[in-house]
Design a protein around this motif. Structure first.
Motif, PDB file in Angstrom:
ATOM      1  N   TYR A   1      83.111 -29.665  38.605  1.00 27.79           N
ATOM      2  CA  TYR A   1      81.962 -30.345  37.927  1.00 27.79           C
ATOM      3  C   TYR A   1      82.021 -30.512  36.218  1.00 27.79           C
ATOM      4  O   TYR A   1      81.599 -31.441  35.782  1.00 27.79           O
TER       5      TYR A   1
ATOM      6  N   ARG B   1      79.942 -36.530  33.417  1.00 29.13           N
ATOM      7  CA  ARG B   1      79.351 -35.434  33.897  1.00 29.13           C
ATOM      8  C   ARG B   1      79.159 -35.365  35.064  1.00 29.13           C
ATOM      9  O   ARG B   1      78.566 -36.317  35.650  1.00 29.13           O
ATOM     10  N   ALA B   2      79.825 -34.589  36.110  1.00 25.84           N
ATOM     11  CA  ALA B   2      79.792 -34.739  37.450  1.00 25.84           C
ATOM     12  C   ALA B   2      78.446 -34.586  37.828  1.00 25.84           C
ATOM     13  O   ALA B   2      78.109 -34.987  38.972  1.00 25.84           O
ATOM     14  N   THR B   3      77.788 -33.719  37.377  1.00 27.54           N
ATOM     15  CA  THR B   3      76.305 -33.109  37.703  1.00 27.54           C
ATOM     16  C   THR B   3      75.210 -34.381  37.388  1.00 27.54           C
ATOM     17  O   THR B   3      74.273 -34.109  37.669  1.00 27.54           O
ATOM     18  N   ALA B   4      75.714 -35.127  36.563  1.00 25.30           N
ATOM     19  CA  ALA B   4      74.849 -36.254  35.950  1.00 25.30           C
ATOM     20  C   ALA B   4      74.157 -36.928  36.981  1.00 25.30           C
ATOM     21  O   ALA B   4      74.863 -37.354  37.974  1.00 25.30           O
ATOM     22  N   LYS B   5      72.921 -37.134  37.312  1.00 23.85           N
ATOM     23  CA  LYS B   5      72.278 -37.966  38.314  1.00 23.85           C
ATOM     24  C   LYS B   5      72.462 -39.384  38.186  1.00 23.85           C
ATOM     25  O   LYS B   5      72.508 -40.057  38.799  1.00 23.85           O
TER      26      LYS B   5
END
Lengths: 353, 740
Positions: free
Chosen positions: A332, A346-350
């Protein structure tokens, strides 16, 4: 006249998953040879048993999952798992230990999670840890290397080995403490005393008789794979580096509190097997090169911590499994910067920015 | 030595460039028909300017660009337009599209071209226009209209012009061959393009190091010019626009931007060549160099092929064996697309036609599971994480895909190429991109629909609120009015009608003149009202309404009667008008008969002049009234002659005071009558007055009746008016008789 419609690219490299697996199998040969030379035919028997069991379990599970059996067997992934577990198990351990280990590796750790490519944990290491926790006695009886045998003893012959593996006869005196065990139990002795006093160290050069050469052999195999570009250098080098750095920090100039030299840590236990054959497992490691550096370094740190302050003499299996947990998390935060972008996403960014 | 930057990733597929470089650049026989798709470029399709059956010359415009973002299409050879219809075109979709079909006449006759010996004399606009009219579109890949690219936004200053001679795709050697054969013209084209985009600091030609002959030729041609040939190591996909820019300048094109925004313009070497031909020789883009390659052919080489030539014809000319052929690919093995229908035509962007054998390009093995080996990430030139994209694409997690910059994927195919599990990664990305685009479009549509719905709801609510507000306001006003009335009632009693009448009577003007005028106005208004009502009744068809109108008419008639009576009263009561009349008559008598006659002659002359004028007008305009006018004029002339004769008579007579002429007598009689009448009226009793009125009315009624009878006999249009007039008189008579 109509021709088939295929999407690009129309050209493919000669790469294949089976090819990758074959290369890995090939690269374990030096290590296997060294183990056989120093510890006798026990490892060969392990491999034979492990491979047979692995193919049988794999085929059975594929059948149950209604998948084309031969198509998946031909990717050699089950064999690689079996070989790696076989190499890690103590020589001359009972046959059922091997079979139980392979069952957990292939059926539970691999197929119950969805098969090749979907398993979050390294199957060989899952099998190993299950065995270590379930059968500590069998798992702690390592054979004595050739150079450390007492006078008059020789490595067991194949027949003896078979009878030991299948529980017909007991092979007393053939097992002894590994160098890692020896170091753990040597409180009060300086390293110098230990290297002079303990047979396993006295007959060896850097990290105990046999073990050092086994590790060097695995290192060679790993170098071959690197040369073949089967994997990148990031994870193994990071692991060896972090292990070495910690060893230097806690070397304590070889006093009785010393945790051992870097060379000792590099060349003992399953360090090289882990560094080049376990940590490099692509399925369960981090994805990006940066992620692999972090992942490898994490394994190195955990190996040293568990070896030095933990309850188990060797720690590669635990360290790898712990870092398997962490791999998605590492992914992530280590997404590389894409061409034409200023920042890595950001891999977690929605939300899409 | 110029610094060369490296790109991330990349692969080294087998180059396979030698097959097509064994023979020199060739040509092929003309096909039986040429199929020219209207859309060979990015943007709007061109609009045909020819009709079926029309004969065209080579190079003649057959379809015109539609707007800026489009390109013209020209006839590749002379012949006849035989169809404008949908034909299969070279497109990954395999769909058909509108095409102009040309049957060559074999004469290959050129239309008039407009060469330009010295393009340096032309200004920017003229050069761009020439390139636009020549139908140039990028010849390397996507077919971007060249003229658009040469008109960057004013804020984007081009500092580096790059000619792309990389040709990194395996098998393709079209640009290689072009550079070998036409190096000089490519360099001229480069200088021309540089001039068009405002003389950038650098003009570079990027060529991979696997084309030594092309490099040598280009370097020789570039000697002594501002063009620099830059050679860099072979690696796929170095020829991608973004990758080439990175290799030659070290700059990255920001995501979602175009190269011009970082001061770079990239054009294919083929485009530069075509631009030079277009400006210098006036030649439109009607042919291109294409590589024909593959083991299913006996001849593999590069050819100059007229646009619109069917691929099947090209293959036929090269010893094609359909049985041996695994697939037909337009473009290279990495990014080309396969076609099902070999009849599709060669277009502006067709740089290669591949017909590989089954051994050469075996079907892809079935995909295995991804083992996350990460080879794809290592080779990705866009530094993406292809295996992550693959997971997300499988899961249809579009948000994550966009977040992982799926749209920066250039679909070069390097990831699929190296994938050990033979996963068709690019296909997953294409599908995901399409899904996202479709979802976006759908979302936009849904958003618009929702917006519309909400606005409508709002509108309805607003209208209802307005209605309600109005209702409330009306109610409030009504209530207020009611309450005010209730308040006022006791406070202000209604005025006493008697007092008001008295007051009004006092204010009535005393003077007879004013009253007479007022009565005159009233009379006029009542008469016009009467007229109006009569007209309405005549037009009215509804019986009920007619009754109402008739009632109104009666009222108006009564009113008229009233006014007339009042007028009579007034006249009778006041002597002044009578005196005036007497005076007028006296004046007339006092004037000498001679003078009077002169006046009469003058009046008649005046009338005659007017009548003649009117007659002439009527004659000129050929009005039907001419006859009447002519008659009138005749009468007036007679009258004038009479009057003049009389005047002559009078002038001849000695003037005697006691001489009596008839007119004088008549006037005197009239005066006497009037005086007597006035005196009689003054002396008459009411009864006598009444009797006289009655008599006069009877006379009028008789006269009116006679007139009406005359009108009825002659069918005059005034019958109705006469009849009402008669009725009125009769009514008046009856009234008077009753009043007796």
């Amino acid at each position: 006249m109509a021709f088939i419609r295929v999407t690009s690219p129309h050209a493919h490299s000669a790469n294949s998953t089976a090819g990758v697996m074959r290369q890995v199998l090939l690269a374990t040969l030096p290590g296997l040879a060294a183990l056989t030379v120093y510890f006798g035919p026990g490892t060969l028997l392990n491999l034979l048993l492990a491979c047979t069991a692995a193919v049988a379990f794999e085929a059975a599970v594929l059948k149950l999952r209604q998948r084309p059996v031969m198509f998946y067997l031909r990717d050699y992934s089950a064999l690689v798992t079996a070989v790696l577990l076989g190499l890690a198990l103590p020589p001359y351990c009972p046959w059922w230990v091997v079979v139980v280990g392979i069952f957990f590796a292939i059926v539970v750790a691999k197929h119950l999670y969805g098969g090749l490519g979907y398993n979050p944990f390294n199957p060989a290491m899952v099998g190993y840890v299950v065995l270590l926790i379930s059968f500590p006695l069998e798992m702690s009886q390592w054979a004595t290397p050739k150079g450390a045998l007492v006078d008059g003893q020789s490595l067991p012959a194949l027949g003896e080995a078979l009878s030991k593996v299948f529980g017909v006869a007991d092979l007393d005196g053939y097992s002894s403490a590994t160098p890692l065990d020896t170091l753990r139990q040597s409180s009060g002795q300086t390293l110098e005393d230990l290297y002079r006093g303990a047979a396993i160290f006295a007959s060896g050069r850097w990290a105990g008789n046999g073990w050092e050469w086994v590790n060097i052999a695995f290192l060679l195999g790993g170098a071959y794979l690197l040369y073949k570009r089967i994997f990148t250098w990031h994870a193994p080098v990071a692991m060896l580096a972090s292990l070495g750095v910690l060893a230097i920090v806690f070397y304590d100039s070889g006093s009785s509190n010393s945790a051992g030299s870097p060379l000792f840590h590099w060349l003992s236990g399953a360090t090289m097997l882990g560094a080049f054959f376990i940590v490099t497992d692509p399925v369960t490691s981090a994805v990006s090169n940066k992620g692999r550096l972090i992942y490898g370094a994490g394994v190195g740190v955990l190996v040293f911590v568990i070896r030095t302050w933990g309850n188990y003499p060797d720690a590669v299996a635990f360290a790898v499994l712990l870092m398997n947990f962490a791999a998605p998390f590492i992914d992530y935060y280590t997404v590389p910067r894409t061409y034409g972008h200023n920042k890595a996403p950001r891999a977690t960014a929605k939300k899409v920015e | 030595m110029r610094q060369i930057w490296d790109i991330h990733g990349g692969v080294h597929p087998p180059e396979n460039k030698h097959q097509s470089l064994q023979s020199p650049l060739g040509t092929i026989a003309l096909a039986a028909e040429l199929v020219l798709p209207l859309n060979q470029h990015i943007g709007n399709p061109a609009i045909p300017v020819v009709r079926i059956g029309q004969r065209v010359l080579k190079g003649e415009l057959i379809a015109d660009a539609q707007g800026i973002f489009s390109a013209c299409i020209h006839a590749p050879t002379s012949g006849e337009i035989i169809a404008i219809e949908d034909r299969p075109i070279a497109h990954p979709s395999g769909l058909s599209a509108p095409c102009i079909v040309l049957r060559p006449d074999g004469e290959n006759r050129w239309t008039d071209l407009h060469p330009c010996d010295d393009p340096t004399l032309l200004d920017h606009a003229a050069l761009v226009e020439k390139i636009r009219r020549a139908g140039l579109a990028g010849m390397g890949g996507a077919g971007f209209p060249t003229a658009v690219k040469l008109n960057p936004r004013s804020t984007d200053v081009v500092e580096t012009l790059i000619l792309n001679g990389t040709e990194c795709e395996p098998y393709i050697t079209a640009d290689d061959m072009l550079m070998r054969v036409y190096a000089d013209e490519i360099i001229q084209g480069a200088l021309l393009l540089a001039r068009i985009v405002g003389s950038p600091k650098e003009i570079l030609v990027g060529i991979e190091d696997n084309k030594p002959e092309a490099i040598a030729a280009m370097q020789t041609a570039a000697q002594g010019t501002a063009v620099e040939v830059v050679v860099f190591p072979t690696k796929y996909p170095s020829g991608g626009e973004k990758q080439l820019i990175q290799i030659l300048t070290g700059k990255e094109v920001p995501s979602g931007k175009i190269p011009a925004q970082i001061g770079v313009l990239v054009q294919n070497v083929g485009t530069a060549y075509a631009a030079w031909r277009a400006v210098r020789y006036g030649e439109p883009l009607i042919e291109r160099v294409t590589t024909v390659v593959g083991e299913a052919l006996t001849v593999q080489r590069n050819i100059r092929v007229p646009l619109g030539t069917p691929v099947a014809h090209v293959l036929e000319q090269h010893g094609f064996s359909a049985a041996k052929c695994a697939r037909i690919i337009i473009g290279g093995p990495m990014m080309g697309y396969s076609i099902e229908e070999p009849q599709v035509p060669v277009v502006k962007t067709t740089n290669c036609i591949m017909a590989p054998s089954h051994d050469e390009m075996p079907p892809a093995p079935p995909a295995q599971a991804c083992i996350r080996c990460g080879l794809c990430a290592e080779v990705c030139p866009a530094t993406l994480l292809p295996q992550q994209l693959y997971w997300y694409a499988q899961a249809e997690d579009f948000q994550r895909l966009e977040n992982h910059n799926l749209f920066d994927c250039i679909e070069c195919g390097a990831c699929s190429f190296v994938c050990p599990s033979a996963i068709p990664l690019v296909q997953y990305y294409r599908a995901a991109k399409n899904s996202i685009r479709r979802l976006d479009a759908e979302k936009q549509k849904a958003d618009r629909a929702r917006e519309r719905f909400e606005q409508r709801k709002e509108r309805i609510a607003r209208a209802e609120a307005e209605k309600e507000a109005k209702r409330l306001a009306r109610k409030k006003a009504a209530d207020e009015m009611k309450s005010r009335l209730d308040e006022q009632k006791p406070a202000a009693p209604l005025p006493d009608p008697v007092a008001a009448a008295q007051e009004k009577a006092q204010t009535v003007p005393d003077d007879a003149d004013g009253q007479s005028k007022k009565l005159g106005r009233q009379l006029e208004s009542v008469q016009s009202r009467l007229q109006h009502l009569q007209q309405q009744i005549a037009e009215c068809e509804d019986a009920a309404r007619r009754d109402a109108l008739t009632a109104q008419l009666r009222q108006a008639e009564l009113k008229l009667e009233d006014v007339r009576k009042k007028q009579d009263d007034l006249e009778r009561g006041v002597s002044l008008p009578l005196d005036q009349r007497l005076q007028n008559v006296a004046q007339k008598i006092q004037a000498s008969p001679l003078e009077a006659q002169r006046n009469a002659v003058a009046t008649i002359e005046k009338r005659l002049a007017v009548a003649v004028e009117k007659m002439e007008d009527a004659a000129r305009e050929q009005k039907p009234t001419l006859a009447a006018f002519t008659q009138g004029v005749e009468k007036l002339r007679l009258k004038l002659a009479e009057a003049q004769a009389e005047l002559a008579e009078l002038e001849r007579q000695p003037i005697s005071s006691d001489s009596v002429n008839p007119e004088e007598n008549a006037a005197a009689a009239a005066i006497a009558r009037a005086q007597a009448k006035a005196a009689a009226a003054a002396n008459m009793s009411a009864e006598e007055k009444h009797a006289e009125q009655l008599q006069s009315l009877r006379g009028r009624v008789d006269k009116a009746r006679a007139k009406l009878a005359e009108a009825e006999a002659s069918g005059s249009e005034h019958i109705a008016a006469l009849r009402t007039g008669l009725e009125k008189l009769q009514a008046k008579l009856a009234e008077l008789e009753q009043g007796k």
